[in-house]
Design an enzyme around this catalytic site. Sequence first.
Site, PDB file in Angstrom:
ATOM      1  N   CYS A 144       0.956  -1.286  -0.102  1.00 31.49           N
ATOM      2  CA  CYS A 144      -0.304  -0.486   0.071  1.00 31.49           C
ATOM      3  C   CYS A 144       0.958   1.442   0.179  1.00 31.49           C
ATOM      4  O   CYS A 144       1.502   1.462   1.188  1.00 31.49           O
ATOM      5  CB  CYS A 144      -0.654   0.099   1.746  1.00 31.49           C
ATOM      6  SG  CYS A 144      -2.098   0.949   1.546  1.00 31.49           S
ATOM      7  N   HIS A 167      -2.964  -4.545 -10.657  1.00 28.04           N
ATOM      8  CA  HIS A 167      -4.009  -3.382 -11.191  1.00 28.04           C
ATOM      9  C   HIS A 167      -4.030  -3.822 -12.846  1.00 28.04           C
ATOM     10  O   HIS A 167      -3.593  -3.964 -13.092  1.00 28.04           O
ATOM     11  CB  HIS A 167      -2.908  -1.594 -10.991  1.00 28.04           C
ATOM     12  CG  HIS A 167      -2.427  -1.865  -9.021  1.00 28.04           C
ATOM     13  ND1 HIS A 167      -4.058  -1.049  -8.730  1.00 28.04           N
ATOM     14  CD2 HIS A 167      -1.609  -2.059  -8.637  1.00 28.04           C
ATOM     15  CE1 HIS A 167      -3.230  -0.575  -7.507  1.00 28.04           C
ATOM     16  NE2 HIS A 167      -2.041  -1.829  -7.466  1.00 28.04           N
ATOM     17  N   GLU A 209     -10.383   0.063  -5.405  1.00 28.17           N
ATOM     18  CA  GLU A 209      -9.493  -1.048  -4.767  1.00 28.17           C
ATOM     19  C   GLU A 209      -9.871  -2.842  -4.142  1.00 28.17           C
ATOM     20  O   GLU A 209     -11.349  -2.478  -3.693  1.00 28.17           O
ATOM     21  CB  GLU A 209      -8.817  -0.413  -3.346  1.00 28.17           C
ATOM     22  CG  GLU A 209      -8.240   0.545  -3.651  1.00 28.17           C
ATOM     23  CD  GLU A 209      -7.560   1.173  -2.209  1.00 28.17           C
ATOM     24  OE1 GLU A 209      -6.831   0.347  -2.296  1.00 28.17           O
ATOM     25  OE2 GLU A 209      -6.740   2.018  -2.307  1.00 28.17           O
ATOM     26  N   CYS A 252      -5.063   6.332  -3.944  1.00 26.63           N
ATOM     27  CA  CYS A 252      -4.273   4.403  -3.890  1.00 26.63           C
ATOM     28  C   CYS A 252      -3.075   5.017  -4.527  1.00 26.63           C
ATOM     29  O   CYS A 252      -2.633   5.296  -5.718  1.00 26.63           O
ATOM     30  CB  CYS A 252      -5.151   3.543  -5.123  1.00 26.63           C
ATOM     31  SG  CYS A 252      -4.563   2.159  -5.698  1.00 26.63           S
ATOM     32  N   GLY A 287      -2.260   2.496  -6.487  1.00 30.22           N
ATOM     33  CA  GLY A 287      -2.496   2.366  -8.030  1.00 30.22           C
ATOM     34  C   GLY A 287      -2.250   3.776  -8.962  1.00 30.22           C
ATOM     35  O   GLY A 287      -2.793   4.296 -10.232  1.00 30.22           O
TER      36      GLY A 287
END
Length: 307
Positions: A86, A181, A230, A239, A242
Site C-alpha cells: 500500500c 492492477h 480497490e 491509492c 494505483g
Amino acid sequence: MSHTAPSSPDASLWRFSKMHGAGNDFVVLDGVTQPIALTPERARALADRHFGIGADQILLVEPADTDQADFRYRIFNADGSEVEHCGNGARCFVRFVHEQGLSHANPLRAQIRTGILSLNEAPDQSVEVSMGMTRFAPADVHFDTQGLEQTAQGQDTLWLLPVPGQEQPVALSLVSISNPHAVQVVDDVQTAPVQTVGPFIESHARFARKVNAGFMQVLDPHHIRLRVYERGAGETLACGTGACAAVVAGIRRGLLQSPVVVDTRGGALRIQWDGQQLRMSGPAQTVFNGQVDIVALCASLAKKETF
C-alpha cells in the site's frame, strides 16, 4: 534490527493512530511496544465506519524478522484480507515510526510480503517511497487470458474485457507493483462508471486474486486524474500503488512522460519511473491518537451482524 514487544497488563486495549495519505485513511497499530494479535475479524471491526474507528486499511508495524529491514509492515483491507503493498500506507508508516519514537532512521527499510522497501521523509514533511519492481505479464496479476482479444499500444499489451451493458469492451493495462492492477483510460474520471464497472472488474473471475481497477484521465503528458476501485476496500480517495500503476501504464502506452502528477480525490501524488526505478512522493498526516478495547469492539460488531 530486532525489537521485542513487552507483555501488557491488558492485551485487549490497543493504542492506535488514525492517519491518512491524500485521503486514503488508516488505523495504524504499534506491534513493537505492545502485543497485537490482529485477525481478519479484528481488522474488519477496526475499519468499520459506524461501530469501529473507520479506515480503508489497517496497518500493523512489527519487528522485522530480517537484518535487512528496520521493521515489518503489514496491510489489512477493510474486509479483513491481508494484501501485499500500500503506497499511501507506506508513507504513513514512516511518519508513524518517527512520531512514535520507534526509530529516527531516515531512510527507513520496511519489510513487506514481497520484499524490502526504502522510505524517506523529506524536510517538507512529504515522504518518498521506492516502490519496488513492476511486472506486466498476465500471470503477474493472476489473470486468465484464455479466449480474450488483445491489442498493442506503444510498448503495452491491452486486454479487451467485455462488460455487460457496454457495446465496447474495456481495454485494460495489467500492472503488478506487488499488488495487482488493471488500468483503463477514460475521457472524464468524474463521469466514469467507477461504482459499477469498478466492482465488476475487481471481482471478475478472470482475476484469481481480485484486482485494483484504475480509471485514468490524461490531462497532458505529465498530469493525470485518477480514481481507483480497490480490492477489498471499494473506491478510496487515493491509492498509491494505483497511481504508480496508472503512470507506468500511461508511459508504456506512449501517453505519459515521467515525472507525472496524479490528482486523486484526496490530493496529489508525484510519480517518477525511468523504466526500472519507480518512486512515489506525497503527504502523510496523523489525524488523532487513541486507545480501543478490541474485544468489546468485536462484540459490538458481532451484534450488528446478527441483527
